[in-house]
Write an enzyme that holds these catalytic residues in place. Structure first.
Site, PDB file in Angstrom:
ATOM      1  N   MET A 201      -0.823  51.906  17.847  1.00  0.00           N
ATOM      2  CA  MET A 201      -0.580  50.990  16.718  1.00  0.00           C
ATOM      3  C   MET A 201      -1.003  51.697  15.387  1.00  0.00           C
ATOM      4  SD  MET A 201      -2.508  49.054  14.348  1.00  0.00           S
ATOM      5  CE  MET A 201      -3.997  49.403  15.188  1.00  0.00           C
ATOM      6  N   PRO A 202      -1.871  52.692  15.577  1.00  0.00           N
ATOM      7  CA  PRO A 202      -1.910  53.403  14.044  1.00  0.00           C
ATOM      8  C   PRO A 202      -0.639  53.876  13.596  1.00  0.00           C
ATOM      9  CG  PRO A 202      -4.014  53.828  15.418  1.00  0.00           C
ATOM     10  CD  PRO A 202      -2.791  53.032  16.326  1.00  0.00           C
ATOM     11  N   LEU A 203      -0.177  53.723  12.073  1.00  0.00           N
ATOM     12  CA  LEU A 203       0.903  54.235  11.990  1.00  0.00           C
ATOM     13  C   LEU A 203       0.272  55.508  10.904  1.00  0.00           C
ATOM     14  CD1 LEU A 203       3.847  54.391  10.811  1.00  0.00           C
ATOM     15  CD2 LEU A 203       3.060  52.936   8.809  1.00  0.00           C
TER      16      LEU A 203
END
Length: 129
Positions: A1-3
């Site tokens: 999920m980290p962008l």
């Protein structure tokens, strides 16, 4: 999920960019324990004259290989952030030939309600994730 948004000086081949993205993802998976398919990466290339990355007075030499990583993420422990910094530099040096002095990283934390992965829903809040 980290962008992850990566700003680099233009001139790398598609293959070189792919290797860089893969290296960043390996570091992210290991440091933040995210699933393998949890991958959101954007590369922005700039003319050298449009990218200034100085060293905050730390005497860190920069070259044309400089890469600025902006990570947007849910909360992470200090230990996992430090692990990510170390792993990312190691991966980039080993697989891309980028010196750790050319790597700058910034992590911005947000909360579950700040994410929608599609369909107009907040999947962390709905329980889908």
């Amino acid at each position: 999920m980290p962008l992850i948004r990566i700003d680099i000086v233009e001139g790398r081949s598609d293959a070189e960019v792919k290797i860089l993205l893969d290296a960043a993802h390996r570091a992210m998976v290991e440091a933040f324990d995210v699933p393998q398919r949890d991958r959101y990466q954007i590369v922005n290339e700039h003319p050298a004259s449009r990218m200034i990355v100085e060293d905050t007075g730390l005497d860190i030499p920069r070259t044309r290989d400089v890469a600025l990583f902006s990570v947007t993420s849910r909360p992470r422990s200090e230990a996992s952030k430090v692990k990510f910094y170390e792993l990312l530099c190691r991966e980039l040096q080993e697989h891309c030939g980028i010196d750790p002095s050319d790597v700058m990283i910034s992590i911005v934390i947000n909360s579950d309600s700040d994410w929608s992965f599609g369909h107009g829903r907040a999947q962390f809040l709905t329980g889908e994730l």
